[in-house]
Enzyme design. Structure first.
Site, PDB file in Angstrom:
ATOM      1  N   ARG A 156       0.822  -1.222   0.000  1.00 61.53           N
ATOM      2  CA  ARG A 156       0.000   0.000   0.000  1.00 61.53           C
ATOM      3  C   ARG A 156       0.857   1.275   0.000  1.00 61.53           C
ATOM      4  O   ARG A 156       0.478   2.280   0.601  1.00 61.53           O
ATOM      5  CB  ARG A 156      -0.949   0.033   1.192  1.00 61.53           C
ATOM      6  CG  ARG A 156      -1.747  -1.232   1.398  1.00 61.53           C
ATOM      7  CD  ARG A 156      -2.528  -1.604   0.184  1.00 61.53           C
ATOM      8  NE  ARG A 156      -3.270  -2.850   0.348  1.00 61.53           N
ATOM      9  CZ  ARG A 156      -3.911  -3.439  -0.650  1.00 61.53           C
ATOM     10  NH1 ARG A 156      -3.877  -2.925  -1.880  1.00 61.53           N
ATOM     11  NH2 ARG A 156      -4.581  -4.547  -0.455  1.00 61.53           N
ATOM     12  N   GLU A 282      -5.712 -12.371   7.949  1.00 68.51           N
ATOM     13  CA  GLU A 282      -5.418 -12.392   6.522  1.00 68.51           C
ATOM     14  C   GLU A 282      -4.282 -13.359   6.191  1.00 68.51           C
ATOM     15  O   GLU A 282      -3.349 -13.026   5.465  1.00 68.51           O
ATOM     16  CB  GLU A 282      -5.111 -10.972   6.037  1.00 68.51           C
ATOM     17  CG  GLU A 282      -6.283 -10.024   6.275  1.00 68.51           C
ATOM     18  CD  GLU A 282      -6.090  -8.617   5.713  1.00 68.51           C
ATOM     19  OE1 GLU A 282      -4.951  -8.162   5.611  1.00 68.51           O
ATOM     20  OE2 GLU A 282      -7.111  -7.990   5.372  1.00 68.51           O
ATOM     21  N   ARG A 315      -2.046  -6.424  17.224  1.00 66.24           N
ATOM     22  CA  ARG A 315      -3.115  -5.796  16.444  1.00 66.24           C
ATOM     23  C   ARG A 315      -4.455  -6.526  16.605  1.00 66.24           C
ATOM     24  O   ARG A 315      -4.489  -7.761  16.692  1.00 66.24           O
ATOM     25  CB  ARG A 315      -2.721  -5.733  14.968  1.00 66.24           C
ATOM     26  CG  ARG A 315      -1.523  -4.807  14.742  1.00 66.24           C
ATOM     27  CD  ARG A 315      -1.098  -4.787  13.300  1.00 66.24           C
ATOM     28  NE  ARG A 315      -1.840  -3.889  12.455  1.00 66.24           N
ATOM     29  CZ  ARG A 315      -2.369  -4.213  11.285  1.00 66.24           C
ATOM     30  NH1 ARG A 315      -2.298  -5.448  10.833  1.00 66.24           N
ATOM     31  NH2 ARG A 315      -3.002  -3.322  10.556  1.00 66.24           N
ATOM     32  N   ARG A 332     -18.672  -8.803   9.519  1.00 68.29           N
ATOM     33  CA  ARG A 332     -17.255  -8.531   9.803  1.00 68.29           C
ATOM     34  C   ARG A 332     -17.060  -7.351  10.750  1.00 68.29           C
ATOM     35  O   ARG A 332     -16.092  -7.309  11.509  1.00 68.29           O
ATOM     36  CB  ARG A 332     -16.521  -8.295   8.472  1.00 68.29           C
ATOM     37  CG  ARG A 332     -15.115  -7.776   8.657  1.00 68.29           C
ATOM     38  CD  ARG A 332     -14.320  -7.829   7.391  1.00 68.29           C
ATOM     39  NE  ARG A 332     -13.213  -6.888   7.452  1.00 68.29           N
ATOM     40  CZ  ARG A 332     -12.381  -6.634   6.484  1.00 68.29           C
ATOM     41  NH1 ARG A 332     -12.527  -7.258   5.312  1.00 68.29           N
ATOM     42  NH2 ARG A 332     -11.392  -5.775   6.612  1.00 68.29           N
ATOM     43  N   ASP A 361     -11.899  -1.245   7.833  1.00 64.96           N
ATOM     44  CA  ASP A 361     -10.514  -1.196   7.375  1.00 64.96           C
ATOM     45  C   ASP A 361     -10.207   0.140   6.694  1.00 64.96           C
ATOM     46  O   ASP A 361     -10.101   0.185   5.474  1.00 64.96           O
ATOM     47  CB  ASP A 361     -10.284  -2.357   6.388  1.00 64.96           C
ATOM     48  CG  ASP A 361      -8.836  -2.500   5.999  1.00 64.96           C
ATOM     49  OD1 ASP A 361      -8.000  -1.842   6.624  1.00 64.96           O
ATOM     50  OD2 ASP A 361      -8.535  -3.269   5.070  1.00 64.96           O
ATOM     51  N   GLU A 383      -5.166   2.867  15.614  1.00 63.78           N
ATOM     52  CA  GLU A 383      -4.394   2.809  14.361  1.00 63.78           C
ATOM     53  C   GLU A 383      -5.090   3.616  13.268  1.00 63.78           C
ATOM     54  O   GLU A 383      -6.280   3.426  12.995  1.00 63.78           O
ATOM     55  CB  GLU A 383      -4.238   1.349  13.931  1.00 63.78           C
ATOM     56  CG  GLU A 383      -3.422   1.170  12.663  1.00 63.78           C
ATOM     57  CD  GLU A 383      -3.170  -0.309  12.309  1.00 63.78           C
ATOM     58  OE1 GLU A 383      -2.985  -1.146  13.220  1.00 63.78           O
ATOM     59  OE2 GLU A 383      -3.167  -0.612  11.103  1.00 63.78           O
ATOM     60  N   GLU A 389      -4.478   4.232   0.957  1.00 57.97           N
ATOM     61  CA  GLU A 389      -4.948   2.995   0.332  1.00 57.97           C
ATOM     62  C   GLU A 389      -6.359   3.143  -0.237  1.00 57.97           C
ATOM     63  O   GLU A 389      -6.598   2.822  -1.395  1.00 57.97           O
ATOM     64  CB  GLU A 389      -4.913   1.858   1.359  1.00 57.97           C
ATOM     65  CG  GLU A 389      -5.479   0.556   0.806  1.00 57.97           C
ATOM     66  CD  GLU A 389      -5.442  -0.598   1.804  1.00 57.97           C
ATOM     67  OE1 GLU A 389      -4.935  -0.422   2.916  1.00 57.97           O
ATOM     68  OE2 GLU A 389      -5.930  -1.686   1.431  1.00 57.97           O
ATOM     69  N   GLU A 511     -14.925  12.174  -0.435  1.00 59.80           N
ATOM     70  CA  GLU A 511     -16.002  11.390   0.182  1.00 59.80           C
ATOM     71  C   GLU A 511     -17.261  11.437  -0.685  1.00 59.80           C
ATOM     72  O   GLU A 511     -17.948  10.432  -0.849  1.00 59.80           O
ATOM     73  CB  GLU A 511     -16.295  11.936   1.587  1.00 59.80           C
ATOM     74  CG  GLU A 511     -17.332  11.107   2.333  1.00 59.80           C
ATOM     75  CD  GLU A 511     -17.467  11.498   3.792  1.00 59.80           C
ATOM     76  OE1 GLU A 511     -16.867  12.505   4.209  1.00 59.80           O
ATOM     77  OE2 GLU A 511     -18.168  10.780   4.526  1.00 59.80           O
ATOM     78  N   TRP A 541     -14.300 -11.585   1.577  1.00 60.58           N
ATOM     79  CA  TRP A 541     -13.764 -10.631   2.551  1.00 60.58           C
ATOM     80  C   TRP A 541     -14.801 -10.092   3.535  1.00 60.58           C
ATOM     81  O   TRP A 541     -14.453  -9.366   4.475  1.00 60.58           O
ATOM     82  CB  TRP A 541     -13.068  -9.475   1.829  1.00 60.58           C
ATOM     83  CG  TRP A 541     -11.904  -9.943   1.019  1.00 60.58           C
ATOM     84  CD1 TRP A 541     -11.899 -10.223  -0.316  1.00 60.58           C
ATOM     85  CD2 TRP A 541     -10.586 -10.247   1.496  1.00 60.58           C
ATOM     86  NE1 TRP A 541     -10.655 -10.665  -0.709  1.00 60.58           N
ATOM     87  CE2 TRP A 541      -9.826 -10.691   0.386  1.00 60.58           C
ATOM     88  CE3 TRP A 541      -9.963 -10.186   2.745  1.00 60.58           C
ATOM     89  CZ2 TRP A 541      -8.490 -11.068   0.500  1.00 60.58           C
ATOM     90  CZ3 TRP A 541      -8.626 -10.557   2.846  1.00 60.58           C
ATOM     91  CH2 TRP A 541      -7.911 -10.995   1.744  1.00 60.58           C
TER      92      TRP A 541
END
Ligand code: GCV
Length: 679
Positions: A156, A282, A315, A332, A361, A383, A389, A511, A541
């Site tokens: 990334r 992942e 993490r 998720r 994410d 974080e 990304e 956005e 995912w």
């Protein structure tokens, strides 16, 4: 004129409102103090064209008429009284009198930060006689994460290859690393993790003697600037490196392996900050493989690091990435909370959980993860992602402090309307206090690489600077930071003001022309640049929007996946009700019909059309504003940014047209304003 390499520390002759004394008295100290003194004299040279003479031994300077005094607070306060408060850890005070300048650190780092702040303020024209300032960082941990791989690529990364590695080995230009460390320290950063959290190929060898020897060189440069390094480790190292049969955290052989390994690592880097770990995520190995908990895994490593003063940053980006899109019960967004809330209080004292700001994410708009506020007995940090990304790959301009300000103002705990019972993220950031929901700091994935201007898009430098400033003081506004950065980089000029204006327009524009109202994951799969509206709809995912001809979104209330129930009671109530849910998150929490009436009296669908037309227009306005700067900027800088704005506009057009066409095709409902929507 801008030298892009120099970021916010431009060489620029300024007219200072005060005389800078030619003599510097500095308290004797360690290497950070020495660096601070050197930074002061070099900084004065950079801004005023002369270099003050440095003299050690602060006491003999007391009789000197005009001088600069640099040292630690207890020593400097013998020379002068301060009206501002005594600085806390890593903080400083600055005082300017008719004859003298005093910069006093709580500790050596504080002194270095004080020197950098003095130079920034001098450059901004804010230092005058009688000036006094005391400042202490709000977050103890201000961390940069590198996702650099040993082959030289950066996961990334959008600004060239790694500063640290090439072809499987360390490979760096020492001057560049020193400059990088200086920039980071000047923005207040005090920790850097040096390799990708996906620890693959030769990165696994980083904890072997051959590689550690080279890591010491890197660590030594950062050390002078008050920055301690973290190493990302692979949880499976005992078998991939140690040839043990497993990496089971409760296996005595594994425990011993890590203890010995820690001893070896600390022999080379005695002040290593610790390990950063991505486990069971992942495809990375982790304790789940052995039916152990994440507390078992983290604590085992923590025990190995404990004798050396190291910490484990673990993490919380742990979720099932093998989901079945047919299964509507599994969400998720619930994963981090479900995995870690039950473990609250079970982690050792030197374990710190690192939680992505949102439940997904790094999407353009997400609520703050409900783990914040819920963890009361476990150290933790937040974080963020500086590298763009999901926010335009440093091709599109997207000034991130804009959204970070919203994140900092997010009400994590809210009980009623009384201010006293309201805790925003920024209220919780501070030193660890047992039994509270305090957030001990911030970590962010960095946006730099070997490109000469460090960040690919020159204006993306503002994101790196902004992160450092915000980590230091989470109450700073996006506007304050943009003003500071623009003036430091481009000088106090009309150009700087226009650039500030462009920065502040950029996030709302991005956005608007990308995914609407917190829906998330309408990006091109894999690369994550440009639209891919159904790119993740049928994948493993777990990031679905489930648009059909009537409605879009996932019901995450108690009647749906129950995600809202992870928040504090007041928040759960606010998010569960579409009439109180913030509009920019309404599609994160709700499945809504296209004719749902939003707060502005228009339907959801019309709002989707409107925001996409507006976002595109705003991207076009940014390009036009940039063009007005043609004669005020260096031609190279002007042209490289111009070409990015042109690419951004093409990207915005794709987003606008694909999104609008997609919803038109789904619904057959036209734009009420009759604008062009392709069929
Ligand atoms: C380092 C996202 C990114 C991955 C990244 C991962 C993580 O899924 O797409 O590239 O891996 O986050 O944060 O671990």
């Amino acid at each position: 004129m801008l030298n892009e390499y120099d970021l916010w520390m431009q060489k620029r002759k300024i007219t200072a409102a005060i005389n800078i004394p030619e003599i510097v008295f500095a308290q004797d100290g360690g290497e950070i103090t020495n660096q601070a003194v050197m930074e002061f004299t070099n900084g004065i040279q950079r801004l005023l064209g002369f270099s003050p003479k440095e003299r050690i031994n602060i006491n003999s300077g007391q009789t000197e008429r005009q001088a600069v005094f640099l040292g630690l607070f207890p020593e400097i306060k013998k020379l002068v009284s301060f009206s501002c408060m005594e600085p806390g850890a890593e903080g400083f005070v600055i005082k300017v009198t008719e004859t003298n300048i005093y910069i006093a650190g709580h500790d050596e780092r504080g002194l270095l930060y004080g020197v950098f702040r003095f130079l920034s303020l001098l450059s901004l024209g804010q230092i005058s006689y009688g000036f006094e300032l005391g400042d202490t960082p709000v977050s103890p941990l201000r961390i940069i994460n590198h996702w650099d791989n040993f082959d030289g690529t950066i996961e990334r990364g959008y600004a060239g290859n790694s500063l640290f590695y090439k072809d499987g080995h360390f490979d760096f230009e020492i001057q560049r690393i020193e400059d990088y460390a200086r920039f980071l320290a000047s923005a207040g950063i005090n920790r850097v993790s040096i390799n990708n959290v996906n620890v693959r190929a030769n990165a696994k060898l980083l904890i072997t003697e051959e590689y550690l020897k080279e890591a010491t060189v890197l660590a030594a440069v950062f050390r002078r600037f008050g920055i301690r390094i973290f190493i990302s480790i692979n949880f499976g190292a005992p078998y991939s490196l140690g040839k043990l049969p497993s990496a089971d955290p409760l296996d005595p052989a594994v425990i011993m392996w890590w203890k010995n390994r820690a001893a070896l690592i600390f022999k080379y880097i005695p002040d290593l900050a610790g390990f950063l770990v991505k486990a069971d995520s992942e495809g990375e190995p982790g304790p789940f493989q052995y039916n152990r908990t994440h507390a078992d895994g983290a604590n085992m490593l923590a025990e190995a690091l404990e004798p050396f003063g190291g910490v484990v940053i673990w993490r919380c980006f742990v979720y099932n990435c093998q989901q079945d899109w047919r299964d509507k019960n599994f969400d998720r967004a619930c994963a981090a909370y479900n995995n870690f809330k039950p473990l609250d209080g079970k982690f050792n004292k030197n374990v710190i959980l690192q939680i992505k700001f949102g439940p997904y994410d790094f999407q353009v708009r997400e609520p703050v993860s409900p783990l914040f506020g819920a963890l009361k007995n476990t150290r933790h940090i937040m974080e963020l992602q500086i590298t763009q990304e999901y926010t335009g790959h440093q091709i599109d301009l997207c000034y991130l402090p804009w959204v970070w300000e919203d994140i900092m103002n997010f009400d994590v705990i809210k009980t009623g309307n009384d201010e006293k019972n309201r805790y925003r993220v920024r209220d919780l950031i501070g030193p660890n206090k047992e039994g509270t929901a305090n957030i001990e700091g911030l970590a962010a994935v960095v946006n730099v690489g070997l490109d000469r201007n460090w960040t690919g898009h020159t204006l993306a430098q503002a994101n790196l600077y902004g992160y450092g400033r915000l980590a230091w003081n989470p109450s700073l506004t996006a506007k304050e930071i943009a003003g500071e950065w623009s003036a430091l980089s481009f000088g106090a000029s009309q150009a700087a003001q226009k650039i500030e204006e462009i920065l502040l327009k950029s996030y709302p524009a991005y956005e608007k022309y990308t995914s609407p109202f917190g829906i998330c994951f309408m990006v091109t799969p894999g690369s994550h640049y440009g639209p891919g509206i159904e790119g993740y709809e049928f994948s493993r995912w777990g990031t679905y929007h489930r648009a059909d001809l009537h409605a879009i979104g996932i019901d995450r209330t108690a009647k749906g996946t129950g995600f809202t129930e992870q928040f504090s009671a007041d928040n759960a109530g606010i998010f569960s009700d579409p009439s109180t849910c913030p509009q920019n998150l309404i599609l994160f929490f709700h499945r809504l019909h296209y004719d749902f009436i939003m707060k502005n009296g228009q339907t959801l669908l019309q709002n989707i059309y409107d925001t996409h037309f507006e976002g595109y227009d705003e991207a076009a306005q940014m390009l036009e504003l940039w063009k007005t700067l043609k004669d005020s900027l260096e031609s190279d800088v002007y042209k490289s940014v111009l070409s990015r704005f042109e690419r951004q506009l093409a990207n915005a057009r794709e987003w606008k047209d694909q999104i609008n066409t997609y919803f038109w095709r789904k619904t057959g409902i036209s734009d009420a304003k009759g604008r062009k929507i392709y069929e």
